[in-house]
Design a protein around this motif. Structure first.
Motif, PDB file in Angstrom:
ATOM      1  N   PHE A  46       0.811  -1.223   0.000  1.00 22.25           N
ATOM      2  CA  PHE A  46       0.000   0.000   0.000  1.00 22.25           C
ATOM      3  C   PHE A  46       0.842   1.270   0.000  1.00 22.25           C
ATOM      4  O   PHE A  46       0.322   2.361  -0.196  1.00 22.25           O
ATOM      5  CB  PHE A  46      -0.942   0.028   1.207  1.00 22.25           C
ATOM      6  N   GLU A  51      -2.832   8.558   3.199  1.00 24.06           N
ATOM      7  CA  GLU A  51      -4.126   7.905   3.029  1.00 24.06           C
ATOM      8  C   GLU A  51      -4.043   6.394   3.235  1.00 24.06           C
ATOM      9  O   GLU A  51      -5.017   5.746   3.578  1.00 24.06           O
ATOM     10  CB  GLU A  51      -4.686   8.177   1.622  1.00 24.06           C
ATOM     11  N   SER A  52      -2.867   5.830   3.003  1.00 16.37           N
ATOM     12  CA  SER A  52      -2.737   4.380   3.096  1.00 16.37           C
ATOM     13  C   SER A  52      -2.496   3.902   4.529  1.00 16.37           C
ATOM     14  O   SER A  52      -2.576   2.706   4.791  1.00 16.37           O
ATOM     15  CB  SER A  52      -1.615   3.883   2.189  1.00 16.37           C
ATOM     16  N   GLU A  54      -4.322   4.151   7.258  1.00 13.83           N
ATOM     17  CA  GLU A  54      -5.505   3.503   7.824  1.00 13.83           C
ATOM     18  C   GLU A  54      -5.725   2.122   7.205  1.00 13.83           C
ATOM     19  O   GLU A  54      -6.051   1.166   7.907  1.00 13.83           O
ATOM     20  CB  GLU A  54      -6.741   4.377   7.610  1.00 13.83           C
ATOM     21  N   ILE A  55      -5.512   2.036   5.908  1.00 12.56           N
ATOM     22  CA  ILE A  55      -5.657   0.749   5.220  1.00 12.56           C
ATOM     23  C   ILE A  55      -4.594  -0.228   5.722  1.00 12.56           C
ATOM     24  O   ILE A  55      -4.878  -1.397   5.983  1.00 12.56           O
ATOM     25  CB  ILE A  55      -5.554   0.935   3.690  1.00 12.56           C
ATOM     26  N   ASN A  56      -3.368   0.265   5.854  1.00 11.97           N
ATOM     27  CA  ASN A  56      -2.287  -0.583   6.379  1.00 11.97           C
ATOM     28  C   ASN A  56      -2.655  -1.159   7.733  1.00 11.97           C
ATOM     29  O   ASN A  56      -2.504  -2.360   7.967  1.00 11.97           O
ATOM     30  CB  ASN A  56      -0.983   0.202   6.504  1.00 11.97           C
ATOM     31  N   ALA A  58      -5.581  -1.578   9.109  1.00 10.94           N
ATOM     32  CA  ALA A  58      -6.703  -2.527   9.019  1.00 10.94           C
ATOM     33  C   ALA A  58      -6.232  -3.887   8.506  1.00 10.94           C
ATOM     34  O   ALA A  58      -6.587  -4.931   9.068  1.00 10.94           O
ATOM     35  CB  ALA A  58      -7.796  -1.963   8.115  1.00 10.94           C
ATOM     36  N   TYR A  59      -5.433  -3.883   7.449  1.00 11.67           N
ATOM     37  CA  TYR A  59      -4.957  -5.146   6.883  1.00 11.67           C
ATOM     38  C   TYR A  59      -3.975  -5.848   7.816  1.00 11.67           C
ATOM     39  O   TYR A  59      -3.991  -7.074   7.942  1.00 11.67           O
ATOM     40  CB  TYR A  59      -4.320  -4.921   5.511  1.00 11.67           C
TER      41      TYR A  59
END
Length: 110
Positions: A46, A51-52, A54-56, A58-59
């Protein structure tokens, strides 16, 4: 004969070996899973953009939870294999004791 209990010779060892094999295979899968889905792999996938983040997170959280679940199953399968080996050992000892009680001699005895 329907009410009699029967323990097939070697059945416990065979079943224990199957559980042990499954636990081993699961452990190998877990190592591969952790390599492919660990924090470093996810972050590389990611990137490091704001921006990434939060995604990081979560994953990475999902990956850690999944790995923990697989670890639990691996340990559980390993414990089952150990328990089956102990049951088999106890059964063999009891069988030998009962055979001796009823006068059956071991193959090596005269």
């Amino acid at each position: 004969m329907a009410d009699e209990a029967y323990y097939a010779d070697g059945a416990g060892r065979s079943l224990a070996k199957k559980f042990e094999t499954q636990a081993y295979d699961l452990r190998a899968f877990l190592k591969e899973f952790e390599t492919k889905t660990g924090e470093e792999a996810i972050t590389d996938g990611f990137g490091v953009l704001t921006e990434s983040d939060e995604i990081n997170k979560a994953y990475i959280g999902y990956s850690d939870t999944a790995a923990d679940a697989v670890k639990f199953i691996h340990e559980y399968l390993d414990q089952i294999a150990d328990s089956l080996r102990k049951v088999n050992e106890n059964t063999e000892v009891n069988d030998e004791g009962m055979a001796a009680l009823f006068g059956k001699k071991n193959a090596g005895e005269a």
